[in-house]
Enzyme design. Structure first.
Site, PDB file in Angstrom:
ATOM      1  N   GLU A 169       0.802  -1.224   0.000  1.00 50.73           N
ATOM      2  CA  GLU A 169       0.000   0.000   0.000  1.00 50.73           C
ATOM      3  C   GLU A 169       0.840   1.281   0.000  1.00 50.73           C
ATOM      4  O   GLU A 169       1.694   1.473   0.846  1.00 50.73           O
ATOM      5  CB  GLU A 169      -0.940  -0.003   1.224  1.00 50.73           C
ATOM      6  CG  GLU A 169      -1.953   1.112   1.186  1.00 50.73           C
ATOM      7  CD  GLU A 169      -3.108   0.924   2.172  1.00 50.73           C
ATOM      8  OE1 GLU A 169      -3.858   1.883   2.351  1.00 50.73           O
ATOM      9  OE2 GLU A 169      -3.242  -0.180   2.754  1.00 50.73           O
ATOM     10  N   VAL A 170       0.560   2.134  -0.979  1.00 48.61           N
ATOM     11  CA  VAL A 170       1.152   3.472  -1.134  1.00 48.61           C
ATOM     12  C   VAL A 170       2.683   3.427  -0.974  1.00 48.61           C
ATOM     13  O   VAL A 170       3.260   3.995  -0.059  1.00 48.61           O
ATOM     14  CB  VAL A 170       0.505   4.502  -0.179  1.00 48.61           C
ATOM     15  CG1 VAL A 170       0.783   5.922  -0.687  1.00 48.61           C
ATOM     16  CG2 VAL A 170      -0.991   4.311  -0.079  1.00 48.61           C
TER      17      VAL A 170
END
Length: 274
Positions: A169-170
């Site tokens: 994630e990100v």
């Protein structure tokens, strides 16, 4: 993680990674969303444990379902927070029995390892991990060399203990590319660029009805927000009209009522009055 079914197994998802096939993934929280994803041919679904039951499994059709157990969340079947490896193991077997194909778990390494040692397919979390947000803040993780090395070490550790996949994630796209290409983990990318094995979005972002912060990686494909608001307004209006009818005695009317013929009613009254 039932044995006999048509949906993919972990082995099939791994083959997709090896062959470079793109994997689509959605977070869903209602049977309608799950059924729509299945009808559209989405490969993988993420469903939180509190929403996952036999109805959801059926709605999800042939989608591979990752059942989410956010750290410290209440087991919907246990009524207490998940804290120990035994709690997680109990939850894993419960959701496997319903037909969960893998279990999301971002708890400590020893807890994840216990699940892996018991042959539970585990999905971990790399990069921005919402349950650890107090340590990082809401931001991309891995933009400095030090941080990128830290998430690479985390990736290696997950692989070492037997984890099969991870939500990525990100994370910067070039870092994500390195992690994806140099690890056996199936990387489920959310804001991690095009090189992750899977692209993973929330249904509320795809359908435009999210009330939360809109992430940079979110993409709206249909804006259902106004339509859903209109439906909710109409629902409220219907409930108000119903309540007004009840208050005034207009509901129920004759057409909603079961009649009894006079002769039968007269006999009934004679009997009860003795």
């Amino acid at each position: 993680m039932g044995m006999y079914h048509n949906r993919p197994h972990v082995e099939d998802i791994r083959k997709m990674k090896k062959s470079g096939r793109k994997i689509s993934m959605l977070f869903v929280s209602t049977p309608d969303e799950a059924a729509a994803a299945a009808a559209a041919g989405i490969h993988m679904l993420s469903i939180e444990g509190r929403y996952f039951d036999p109805e959801m499994r059926q709605a999800a059709g042939d989608c591979f379902v990752q059942v989410g157990l956010p750290y410290g969340s209440y087991g919907s079947f246990a009524g207490r927070p998940l804290a120990t490896a035994e709690d997680y193991l109990r939850a894993a077997f419960h959701f496997a029995g319903i037909g969960g194909d893998a279990l999301y778990c971002a708890a400590s390494y020893d807890i994840q390892k216990t699940l892996c040692d018991n042959y539970i397919p585990v999905v971990g979390h790399i990069g921005l991990v919402p349950s650890y947000i107090t340590w990082t803040g809401w931001r991309a993780v891995g933009k400095t060399a030090d941080e990128a090395v830290r998430i690479w070490r985390h990736t290696q550790k997950l692989e070492q203990i037997g984890v099969f996949g991870a939500e990525l994630e990100v994370v910067p796209d070039r870092v994500a590319k390195f992690l994806t290409e140099n690890s056996s983990l199936v990387m489920l990318g959310m804001g991690a660029g095009k090189y992750a094995d899977a692209q993973y979005l929330f249904t509320e972002d795809v359908c435009g009805y999210g009330k939360n912060h809109k992430p940079r990686h979110g993409k709206v494909y249909r804006n259902l927000g106004p339509e859903l608001e209109k439906i909710q307004d109409e629902r409220v209006a219907a409930f108000k009209d119903y309540k007004a009818d009840v208050d005034s005695g207009r509901y129920p009317g004759y057409e909603h009522t079961v009649p009894i013929v006079d002769a039968e009613f007269d006999i009934f009254m004679k009997i009860v009055k003795g």
